[in-house]
Design a protein around this motif. Structure first.
Motif, mmCIF file in Angstrom:
data_model
loop_
_atom_site.group_PDB
_atom_site.id
_atom_site.type_symbol
_atom_site.label_atom_id
_atom_site.label_comp_id
_atom_site.label_asym_id
_atom_site.label_seq_id
_atom_site.Cartn_x
_atom_site.Cartn_y
_atom_site.Cartn_z
ATOM 1 N N ARG A 85 1.336 -1.214 -0.066
ATOM 2 C CA ARG A 85 0.335 0.188 0.317
ATOM 3 C C ARG A 85 1.312 1.503 0.059
ATOM 4 N N ARG A 88 2.657 1.427 -3.524
ATOM 5 C CA ARG A 88 1.394 2.031 -3.937
ATOM 6 C C ARG A 88 0.707 3.205 -4.252
ATOM 7 N N TYR A 93 0.468 4.524 -10.953
ATOM 8 C CA TYR A 93 0.004 3.727 -12.370
ATOM 9 C C TYR A 93 -0.538 4.277 -13.129
ATOM 10 N N PHE A 95 -2.964 4.047 -16.390
ATOM 11 C CA PHE A 95 -2.949 2.596 -17.354
ATOM 12 C C PHE A 95 -3.141 2.717 -18.609
ATOM 13 N N ALA A 99 -8.073 2.249 -18.120
ATOM 14 C CA ALA A 99 -8.538 1.482 -16.947
ATOM 15 C C ALA A 99 -9.254 2.221 -16.472
ATOM 16 N N LEU A 100 -10.458 2.971 -16.260
ATOM 17 C CA LEU A 100 -11.330 3.981 -15.643
ATOM 18 C C LEU A 100 -11.859 2.807 -15.427
ATOM 19 N N PHE A 101 -12.786 3.575 -13.839
ATOM 20 C CA PHE A 101 -14.052 2.651 -13.728
ATOM 21 C C PHE A 101 -14.869 2.897 -14.422
ATOM 22 N N TYR A 112 -10.609 7.364 -5.299
ATOM 23 C CA TYR A 112 -10.975 6.404 -5.852
ATOM 24 C C TYR A 112 -9.577 6.141 -4.533
ATOM 25 N N ALA A 113 -8.683 6.308 -4.776
ATOM 26 C CA ALA A 113 -7.356 6.720 -4.009
ATOM 27 C C ALA A 113 -6.903 6.760 -2.774
ATOM 28 N N GLU A 116 -9.245 5.410 -0.183
ATOM 29 C CA GLU A 116 -8.616 4.547 -0.009
ATOM 30 C C GLU A 116 -7.039 4.800 0.789
ATOM 31 N N HIS A 117 -6.391 5.934 0.932
ATOM 32 C CA HIS A 117 -4.987 5.932 2.255
ATOM 33 C C HIS A 117 -5.668 7.191 2.124
ATOM 34 N N ARG A 162 -6.312 10.627 -12.068
ATOM 35 C CA ARG A 162 -6.775 10.216 -11.296
ATOM 36 C C ARG A 162 -5.165 9.638 -10.059
#
Ligand SMILES: Nc1ncnc2c1ncn2[C@@H]1O[C@H](COP(=O)(O)OP(=O)(O)O)[C@@H](O)[C@H]1O
Ligand SMILES: [Mg+2]
Lengths: 262, 256
Positions: A85, A88, A93, A95, A99-101, A112-113, A116-117, A162
Motif C-alpha cells: 500500500r 502504491r 500507475y 494504465f 483503466a477507468l472504472f 478512489y485512491a 483508500e489512502h 486520477r
C-alpha cells in the motif's frame, strides 16, 4: 516537499538480476535497470516484449520469479499488504487504456485512491479532484461524467488526473500516447513534461513511439531480448553503433513513415 | 490408448488446478472480507443487481415448475383415483429439490455468468489491476460484495420460488384435477416439516456461495483479449451447473 535523499542519482526503483516467466514463456532474464530520482526514463520496445510487465513488477502487481525489484531500497517481493500500500501510494500507475472504472463518475474515479489512502471528506475530495482535472486541462464539469461519455484523449487525461490525486513521487505511464491522434499525442507528452516540472516527480514512460521518447525523456532504456542492453540519452541512442540499437531505430522510423504516408 | 490416457490425465490435472484456484479464492476472500469496512453499500447494490433483477425469471420459472410437476403427478395419481393427494405428492419434491436446484441452475448460472463477464472485462481492461494500484484490495472490493450478495440473495429467491411453485401447483390442481386450492394448500403444507424448509434454504445458501465464487474466480482468471471474456463466461455456465449438481447430491445425502 523537501527531498532528504542525498545524491540526485540515487535510484528510486531498481531491478537486480530479475527473471520473470509465464509458464514456459520467459519475459525477463537476469535483467537490470535503475530509475534515478527526478528523471524521466522511457522504456522503449516492441509490442509483447514485456514493457507492461516491467511496470507492473515495480508496484507488485506482478512478482519477479528471480532477482529483486526495489523501491526506495525496499524489496517489493518481501512486502506485506501494508508495505505494498505504501509503495502504491508513492508510485502511481497510468494504465494503457486508462483503466477507468466504467461504473463510476470521473469524480469517484479520481477520489478512489484518496478514499483508500486518506480520511478526506467529500468536499475536500471534490476540491482535490477539481484541481487534478484542471492540472490536465479538463473543465470542472467532466467530474460528473461517466468515462464512457468521454473521448479517448480525455479518458487518458482523466487517468492521469486520477494517478496524481494522491501526490505520488513516481508516475508510471503505460503507453500514454498509443492510439491517439497527433494532436493528442503532443498534448499528452506536453502534459507529462509539465507534471514532471510542476510536481517534481520521477517518471517512467513506456512507449514504442520514438518521437515521444525523444521528446519527454532524460534517458531511454531499450528493451531487447529480455534485457535492457541500452540505457542512455536520446542523443547517445541516436549515435550508438550497437547493431540492435540501429535496427531498432530504423524499424521505428519505417513504422513512422508508414503511419504518415497513410 | 496412451493418447487417450494422456488426454484424460490433462483434463484431470486442469480440473484439479481449477478447484485449487477456486479454493484459494475462497480462503483469501474469507480472510479479507469480514473486516471493517464491511462494504455494506457495495453488498447492497450487488443484492439489487443480482437478487432483485432475478425476481421476474425466478417467479416465472418456479410457477411453471409447480404447474408441470402437478400435471405429472396428477396424471399418475388419477390412475389410482388419488388426485386429492396432489398436494402431499408435490410438496417434498418441489421444496427439497426442484425449486432450489433449478433456480441455481438457471438464475444462479445467470448470476455467475454476469459476474464472470463483468469482472472479466474489468480484468482485460486492467481495471482490476487499477483497483490494486490505487491502494485497495481487489478481492475485498470486487469479490467479497458479490460473494456475500449471491449467498444471501439465492436463499431469498429460493424462498420466493417455493411460494410461486406452490401457487403453480394450486392452479393446476384447481383447474385440471378439481382439487380445491384451499385443500391443496393444506395438504401441501402439512406434508412439510421444518427440516424440509431448512434443506431448501441451506441448498440456496450453498448454491449461492458457489455461484458467487465461481463467477468471481472465472472473471479474475480471464486471459487476455475481449474474446477471452466470452470464453470464460461460457465456461462459467458449465462449471456452475456441474458444481451445483455435485453439491446437490452431497447435500441431499446429508439431509436424508
Ligand atoms: N498476467 C499474465 N499472464 C500470462 N502472461 C502474461 C501476463 N502478462 C503478460 N504476459 C505475457 O508477457 C509478455 C509481455 O507482455 P506485456 O508486458 O504486456 O508486453 P508489452 O511490451 O506489449 O507491454 C506477453 O507475451 C504476454 O503474453
Ligand atoms: Mg503493454
Amino acid at each position: 516537499m523537501s527531498d532528504t535523499s542525498p545524491a540526485p542519482a540515487a535510484p528510486v526503483i531498481e531491478f537486480l538480476g530479475v527473471t520473470k516467466t509465464f509458464g514456459d514463456h520467459t519475459v525477463y532474464e537476469d535483467m537490470d535497470l535503475q530509475v534515478r530520482r527526478g528523471e524521466t526514463l522511457t522504456i522503449i520496445g516492441g509490442s509483447g516484449q514485456g514493457k507492461s510487465v516491467c511496470l507492473k513488477m515495480m508496484i507488485g502487481l506482478l512478482q519477479a520469479d528471480g532477482g529483486q525489484v526495489k523501491v526506495d531500497g525496499n524489496v517489493v517481493g518481501e512486502q506485506g499488504p501494508e508495505g505494498l500500500r505504501t509503495i502504491r501510494q508513492r508510485v502511481a500507475y497510468v494504465f494503457q487504456g486508462g483503466a477507468l472504472f466504467d461504473s463510476m463518475t470521473v469524480l469517484d474515479n479520481i477520489g478512489y485512491a484518496l478514499r483508500e489512502h486518506t480520511d478526506m471528506g467529500d468536499e475536500a475530495i471534490y476540491d482535490k479532484a477539481r484541481a487534478c482535472v484542471e492540472m490536465v486541462g479538463l473543465p470542472e464539469r467532466v467530474l460528473q461524467s461517466l468515462p464512457a461519455s468521454l473521448s479517448g484523449g480525455m479518458r487518458k487525461r482523466v487517468a492521469l488526473a486520477r494517478s496524481i490525486a494522491i501526490e505520488p513521487e513516481v508516475i508510471l505511464y503505460d503507453e500514454p500516447t498509443t492510439g491517439l491522434d497527433p494532436k493528442n499525442i503532443n498534448r499528452i507528452s506536453a502534459m507529462i513534461m509539465k507534471l514532471q516540472r510542476e510536481l517534481d516527480v520521477t517518471s517512467v514512460v513506456v512507449t514504442h513511439d520514438m518521437p515521444t521518447a525523444r521528446k519527454v525523456s532524460d534517458r531511454i532504456a531499450m528493451l531487447y531480448e529480455k534485457q535492457f542492453p541500452f540505457v542512455g540519452s536520446a542523443e547517445e541512442m541516436w549515435h550508438s553503433p550497437k547493431r540492435e540499437v540501429r535496427d531498432f531505430i530504423h524499424g521505428t522510423l519505417r513504422e513512422a513513415e508508414a503511419r504518415h504516408g497513410a | 490408448m496412451r493418447r487417450v490416457i494422456e488426454r484424460f490425465g490433462a483434463i484431470v490435472l486442469s480440473g484439479l488446478d481449477w478447484v485449487g484456484g477456486l479454493t484459494s479464492l475462497a480462503l483469501r476472500s474469507s480472510a479479507v472480507g469480514p473486516r471493517r469496512p464491511f462494504g455494506v453499500d457495495d453488498i447492497a447494490s450487488q443484492m439489487v443487481e443480482q437478487g432483485v433483477r432475478s425476481l421476474p425469471i425466478t417467479s416465472f420459472m418456479s410457477l411453471f415448475i409447480g404447474m408441470i410437476l402437478a400435471v405429472q403427478f396428477g396424471w399418475a395419481l388419477a390412475d389410482f383415483g388419488a388426485t386429492m393427494a396432489l398436494g402431499d405428492a408435490s410438496s417434498l419434491a418441489l421444496v427439497r429439490e426442484l425449486v432450489p436446484t433449478l433456480i441455481a441452475l438457471t438464475v444462479g448460472a445467470k448470476m455467475a455468468a454476469g459476474m464472470a463477464a463483468e469482472l472479466g472485462s474489468m480484468k482485460v481492461t486492467e481495471q482490476i489491476d487499477a483497483v490494486a494500484a490505487l491502494g485497495a484490495d481487489p478481492i475485498k472490493k470486487l469479490v467479497w460484495p458479490r460473494l456475500v450478495a449471491a449467498t444471501l440473495a439465492t436463499p431469498l429467491l429460493v424462498a420466493w420460488g417455493n411460494i410461486m411453485a406452490l401457487i403453480g401447483g394450486m392452479l393446476i390442481g384447481d383447474w385440471v384435477y378439481a382439487v380445491p386450492a384451499g385443500y391443496f394448500y393444506e395438504t401441501y403444507v402439512d406434508e412439510l416439516a421444518p427440516i424440509d424448509y431448512i434443506q431448501s434454504l441451506v441448498k440456496g445458501v450453498i448454491f449461492g456461495y458457489l455461484v458467487g465464487l465461481i463467477g468471481c474466480y472465472q472473471g479474475f482468471s480471464t486471459k487476455f483479449g475481449t474474446e477471452a471474456v466470452g470464453v470464460s463466461t461460457m465456461e462459467t455456465v458449465v462449471a456452475t451447473s456441474i458444481c451445483v449438481i455435485i453439491a446437490d447430491f452431497y447435500l441431499t445425502m446429508i439431509f436424508l
